[in-house]
Design an enzyme around this catalytic site. Structure first.
Site, mmCIF file in Angstrom:
data_model
loop_
_atom_site.group_PDB
_atom_site.id
_atom_site.type_symbol
_atom_site.label_atom_id
_atom_site.label_comp_id
_atom_site.label_asym_id
_atom_site.label_seq_id
_atom_site.Cartn_x
_atom_site.Cartn_y
_atom_site.Cartn_z
ATOM 1 N N ASP A 337 -110.292 -92.946 24.643
ATOM 2 C CA ASP A 337 -110.572 -92.985 23.215
ATOM 3 C C ASP A 337 -109.321 -92.579 22.442
ATOM 4 O OD1 ASP A 337 -112.475 -93.141 20.973
ATOM 5 O OD2 ASP A 337 -112.168 -90.971 20.850
ATOM 6 N N GLU A 366 -107.701 -97.260 23.811
ATOM 7 C CA GLU A 366 -108.100 -97.755 22.489
ATOM 8 C C GLU A 366 -106.871 -97.751 21.594
ATOM 9 O OE1 GLU A 366 -110.895 -96.755 18.607
ATOM 10 O OE2 GLU A 366 -110.486 -95.196 20.089
#
Length: 633
Positions: A337, A366
């Site tokens: 993330d 990400e």
């Protein structure tokens, strides 16, 4: 006198695109004889020029790429003192230096073969399927008894809450439907029948929100989802279906209601908010202990961590740490993330840990931008260097695809966007990028393709009330199928956000995080997407073949994939009228495979059995808002 150079033209640059460390690069600049152009080179810490020599047809110069991964630049100085270059594509002259970017990466870099050939499916666990409502309600009661607010939906098909409810004054992601790990396991037959070979799960660790990006306990499954044993059972059952699982690692911050921070004193641990003697105190950046601390995007519920703090780094990356624990339990990789908020050294450590445990484990990041040109406070990010990520979530594919099909950009701009990625990324990285059309962070793809424009400019009330008319919905469906065809044919790993295959709609989160409609949905769209997934899985040309991309007029994009045994041609018409198109080899002078001779001669069939004959050129009519796929007969 005219000059010509194009960074994607194999007559001008060899090798194409990104180069390995220490590799020789040869550049050719077309112009009249008798001139004295110079090649300008900008390497980290060193800028210099090299005279270009006339070889009888053009000017030529070679150089050796640095022996370390980096992003370097090059361009040309003409003999009249002007400069010649661009960031990518065709060069033009200027009074100031114009430098092309060139990615230099570790030549030993490889990505897991199983993942490069996968079809991925993203699941937001609370919204996929509830296997045991009674168990979920018991877990919810325990959650509530601990003093945490929780709202339980009575109807699986209700819309997620996007407003404050109960006595709350502000919206909080505390409404749940009861999707769980055993629910995913029970739906493995459906996923396998769709052609899915990899699951990407949004966070499953204990956390106190429905999205679970505010981790409370990294080493245990959230009780609302099940148990650690349930995860292992799921992972083993998935492997029996040929499906692997990637987990979402949220390592830039934790939750404030967590074992580590324990802002509310709900855990029997010595959290950072409770004592400066806590082993977790050094993890966080306090301005004024215990009330003021650094947070993720200023959300007080998400205290940032110091990723390079030795105890934290060891906790995540060390022996029997978080990464290794979940790989042992059956995970096959990680998605990081907000990777652009993690230090490069931390990402390198994550890679080292998971590859030592399982060289076939995959590491995604990400990153919403071009990974080769991304800069942060410390300088250029090293995502594509070969010692960090295997690949990233491919928003630079998703965004121009949506824009093209919504008529926001034309086919020429779209082809340039795709060819830029192919030019900038190492092939191993490109082939492993997650080609998504929607995610938990975007509006649903069918909603995005209704042509609304910037949905973030709409009020929450407008977003909630939006309902397209029949004609708009039909056009959006056609665009979804065209986008999916591109997703399945272009290099990368296709990824479907659960529900997109059956036409689920929704604006930005939390309205996009709807439950899967197990008793409804667009089954026609699902079957057509299923056939596209099957094409992706079976096609040798897609799996290992060459790639050529070109615009055929302003409204039609063409992608050609070719192996020794197969040629596949995809034509996508974004326009509202049929388009008569003619393909000829000269259209495809850009790209890594442009140097290979392209012959279009042969017989082709489309999915409906239509036949096409080509000699030097291939002509066909592409219906409006559609994808036409031709395969050599």
């Amino acid at each position: 006198m005219s000059w010509y150079y194009h960074s994607r033209d194999p007559r001008c640059k060899q090798p194409f695109g990104a180069v390995k460390t220490g590799e020789t690069v040869t550049l050719r600049l077309e112009g009249d004889a008798g001139r004295t152009p110079q090649l300008l080179l900008d390497m980290p810490g060193r800028q210099f020029s090299v005279p270009m020599e006339w070889d009888g047809s053009c000017y030529r110069a070679s150089f050796t790429a640095p022996v370390y991964p980096c992003r370097m630049g090059y361009g040309f100085r003409l003999d009249d003192g002007r400069f010649f270059g661009a960031q990518s594509g065709e060069a033009h002259d200027s009074d100031t230096p114009l430098l092309y970017g060139l990615t230099v990466y570790d030549g030993a870099f490889q990505t897991p073969e199983w993942f490069r050939h996968a079809v991925c499916y993203q699941i937001f666990p609370d919204r996929f399927y509830c296997s045991d409502r009674a168990r979920f309600l018991r877990a919810a009661a325990d959650y509530r008894a601990a003093g945490r607010p929780i709202f339980v939906h009575d109807d699986w098909n209700e819309r997620p809450c996007d407003q404050p409810h109960g006595e709350a004054k502000e919206y909080a992601p505390d409404d749940y439907f009861g999707g769980d790990l055993n629910g995913i396991r029970e739906k493995l037959p459906y996923l396998a029948s769709l052609g899915i070979t990899c699951l990407y799960l949004n966070p499953i660790f204990e956390a106190h929100s429905n999205h679970r990006y505010n981790t409370a306990d990294y080493k245990n499954v959230d009780p609302l989802l099940g148990t650690n044993e349930d995860f292992t059972t799921l992972a083993n059952a998935a492997k029996d279906y040929g499906i692997r699982i990637i987990l979402d690692g949220v390592f830039s911050h934790t939750g404030d209601d967590s074992i580590y921070f324990d802002r509310y004193g709900r855990y029997h641990t010595n959290g950072a908010c409770e004592s400066k003697d806590s082993p977790y105190y050094p993890w966080y950046r306090f301005y004024e202990w215990p009330t003021r601390y650094e947070c993720w995007w200023n959300f007080e519920t998400l205290p940032n961590v110091e990723e390079t703090e030795p105890h934290y780094t060891e906790f995540i990356q060390g022996r029997d740490g978080v990464l290794e624990t979940w790989l042992k339990r059956g995970a096959s990789g990680w998605r990081l993330d907000v990777a652009d908020e993690l230090p490069d050294s931390f990402i390198r450590g994550v890679r080292k840990t998971i590859k030592q445990y399982d060289p076939d484990a995959v590491l995604l990041g990400e990153v919403w931008d071009n990974c080769a040109t991304k800069f942060g406070p410390e300088g250029r990010r090293g995502y594509v260097n070969g010692d960090e990520l295997d690949a990233a979530m491919n928003y630079p594919f998703r965004d121009p695809t949506v824009a093209f099909l919504n008529r926001g950009i034309d086919a020429y701009a779209y082809a340039d966007a795709l060819n830029t990625l192919i030019e900038d990324y190492p092939k191993a990285f490109l082939d492993a990028c997650l080609n998504l059309l929607g995610s938990h962070d975007t509006e649903r793809i069918k909603t995005a393709l209704c042509g609304i424009g910037n949905v973030r400019a709409l009020s929450r009330e407008e977003q909630r009330a939006y309902c397209p008319d029949e004609a708009t919905a039909a056009r959006a469906k056609a665009r979804v199928l065209a986008a999916t065809a591109l997703q399945m044919v272009l290099p990368g790993v296709p990824c479907i956000f659960a529900g997109d295959e059956v036409g689920v709609m929704g604006m930005i989160d939390p309205l996009n995080r709807v439950t899967f409609p197990w008793d409804g949905g667009d089954t026609d769209q699902r079957e057509r997407i299923r056939s596209l997934i099957a094409l992706h899985a079976k096609s040798e040309a897609i799996r290992i073949g060459s790639i050529r991309i070109a615009a055929v007029g302003r409204e039609v994009i063409c992608v050609i994939r070719e192996s020794e045994a197969e040629r596949l041609i995809l034509l996508v018409n974004a326009g509202d009228a049929p388009c008569r198109t003619t393909l000829y080899p000269a259209l495809f002078r850009e790209g890594p495979d442009a140097k290979r001779h392209l012959s279009l001669a042969g017989e082709y069939r489309d999915a409906d059995g239509g036949r096409y004959t080509a000699r030097d050129t291939l002509s066909c009519t592409v219906p409006p808002v559609s994808a036409l796929i031709l395969k050599n007969a």
